[in-house]
Design an enzyme around this catalytic site. Sequence first.
Site, PDB file in Angstrom:
ATOM      1  N   HIS A 135      -2.303 -78.469  -5.579  1.00  0.00           N
ATOM      2  CA  HIS A 135      -1.821 -76.695  -5.764  1.00  0.00           C
ATOM      3  C   HIS A 135      -0.918 -76.768  -6.522  1.00  0.00           C
ATOM      4  O   HIS A 135       0.553 -77.031  -6.240  1.00  0.00           O
ATOM      5  CB  HIS A 135      -2.112 -76.276  -5.223  1.00  0.00           C
ATOM      6  N   CYS A 147      -0.633 -81.477   1.636  1.00  0.00           N
ATOM      7  CA  CYS A 147      -1.210 -81.105   0.953  1.00  0.00           C
ATOM      8  C   CYS A 147      -0.418 -81.255  -0.844  1.00  0.00           C
ATOM      9  O   CYS A 147       1.185 -80.781  -0.230  1.00  0.00           O
ATOM     10  CB  CYS A 147      -2.149 -79.807   0.400  1.00  0.00           C
TER      11      CYS A 147
END
Length: 518
Positions: A402, A421
Amino acid sequence: MLPSRSALLALGLLAAFIPGPSAATGTDAPMAREAAAGAVAPAFARLADRLRRLGEDGLDPRAYGIPDDAFAEADPAAWHAALLRAASLALADLAHGRVQNLAGRPDLRRDPAAHPLAPLVESLSSAAEPAAVIERAAFLPADAAPLKAALAAARARVEAGGWPTVPAGEGTLEPGASDPVRVPALRARLAVTDPLLTAPPPEDPAVYDPVLVAAVQRFQAEQGLQPDGRVGRMSLAALNRPAEALVRQLRVALDMRRAPAPAPAERRIEVNVAHQRLQVLERGRTLLDMAVVVGRPDRQTPMMRLRMNAVQFNPPWGVPERNAKEDLLPKFRRNARAMAEKGFRVYQLVDGERVEVDPLSIDWKAVSRERFPYIVRQDAGAANALGRIKFIMPNTEDIFMHDTPDRHLFTRPERAFSSGCIRLERPLDLLDLVLEGTAGWDRARAVGVLDGRATASIALARPLPVRLHYTTAVVEAGEVRVRPDIYGLDEAYARALDAPARRPPAVASGPARVAGVR
């Protein structure tokens, strides 16, 4: 443990251990004739010497049952057979890697078919110079030459006594500071590994002078640390990492590269978690290379093989419970209003229904971290922790890539800051590549959707394979660069590398996941 006769027969390798006709020529091989005559061939003596130097290949010679030279005088034929047996086992590890099926490492896979074992063993039994067969196998891995050279230098440093340590002291050692304990120790430590640190020490050896600051900055850059010359916790840990640790990392690097499964020819994404970089590759070309932020050591990014199949624009963030308890609860306690202004919403289950709760009405200091009763969600927007784009790769660990509003982190050499992440330095550049082939989509349309601030998702016409891997030692332009083993995965691999072997090695055709020791 040495392989049994029946196991060797099953593998088709027993002929390599018994003098006799050569399968390659149909006549007695030179080594076999020497063994049958009861002589100790000079070539066999050279083979024994090469096997005793397996340490230069990152392997432990003691693992292969190399017979003692004294045995050659008492029973030359038996000594020859034992030597060939040891050489065959070493060949298997040099060609296919010693470690197999390592837990938690799906990023590592072998392809034994890349270097079939049977022809190598046949060459060993029939060659006039069997040590040369071992030598050729030692250079089968990619980047073997520079890695072996680096390993030799690291082993020499260990044999010379390593390097001195630097005391911790109190606080960060700043350029220009005076410290009669730490500064001389720092100078002595870097003098061992930095050939440019040749200037004599200043009149006051306790002063952290510009020459020593420059040496520290060079060291920090090599280690992937912020090259600011300030010696804090991370720099001190790197300075005091034992020389033996580098030897283990280079041994692991060599073994990891043995008979790797071939990379797919299609476009793919590779993330080297240890070096905190992402590449998009296709048919030997690098289409994109960028910095990424990965999981910190207590929230490690898992090694995985998966596929990216969708993109979400202006994503909201459904905060995982662990993040909410460990990361956000302290922030709500400090300033709940600021958290609300960043778009965080708080919900509670009431009679099975999710009900929004005003975060300003909650006594956050009384909220238990162990029994956290709330669900937290962050609205899409400029302050959203996921930024404006989320790249979806379905998996059980809830790992994705992201954007991020914390752009300053990409200027730092060490970027292990996330909760697992992967945050992207250039998300729009990655978007351009993953959208190729998806009808009606290009950057202009994507930017229009992003500027509209509405949440939207799109499935990719061409899902991309993604590999999250952990490779601390890389070779660039012939130079070996080694990053710290921040997750301890190299140490785990090194323990498997030195574990007692389970023999005999299997001869297989097709990729096999790396996961234990044969």
